[in-house]
Write a protein that holds these residues in place. Sequence first.
Motif, PDB file in Angstrom:
ATOM      1  N   GLN A  81      21.816  20.623  38.979  1.00 36.23           N
ATOM      2  CA  GLN A  81      22.195  20.492  40.380  1.00 36.23           C
ATOM      3  C   GLN A  81      20.928  20.530  41.239  1.00 36.23           C
ATOM      4  N   ASN A 100      19.981  16.326  34.889  1.00 35.09           N
ATOM      5  CA  ASN A 100      21.382  16.646  35.153  1.00 35.09           C
ATOM      6  C   ASN A 100      21.593  18.027  35.791  1.00 35.09           C
ATOM      7  N   ARG A 112      23.555  15.829  41.289  1.00 34.60           N
ATOM      8  CA  ARG A 112      22.843  16.286  40.098  1.00 34.60           C
ATOM      9  C   ARG A 112      21.671  15.340  39.859  1.00 34.60           C
TER      10      ARG A 112
END
Length: 98
Positions: A56, A54, A49
């Motif tokens: 992916q 944050n 991530r």
Amino acid sequence: MEIPKIKLVPKPETDEGKSVIGYKYNDVAGTRHFLGGKPEELNEEDYPRCEDCNKQMTFYSQIDPIGDQYDLADCMVIHTFICFDCLKVKSELNQLKA
């Protein structure tokens, strides 16, 4: 997002470069280079991530070791991921079965 898979083929330009390509006892290692697609033996849920947003990250490339002289911990590959929103990059060493 998935980038279309593009196979990479090493093309050394010098005799010195040609002399370090390949393995004595492994016909597969050193041939598993590509951009895009899906990384070998790694599930999408295992992608890293982005440390900023944050989300992916997107798989970008798989680079195999060059040969015996520049082996990466028993033929590990480098997987590179990118966050296209933040332009952050992360690389990991992963061991493949082959």
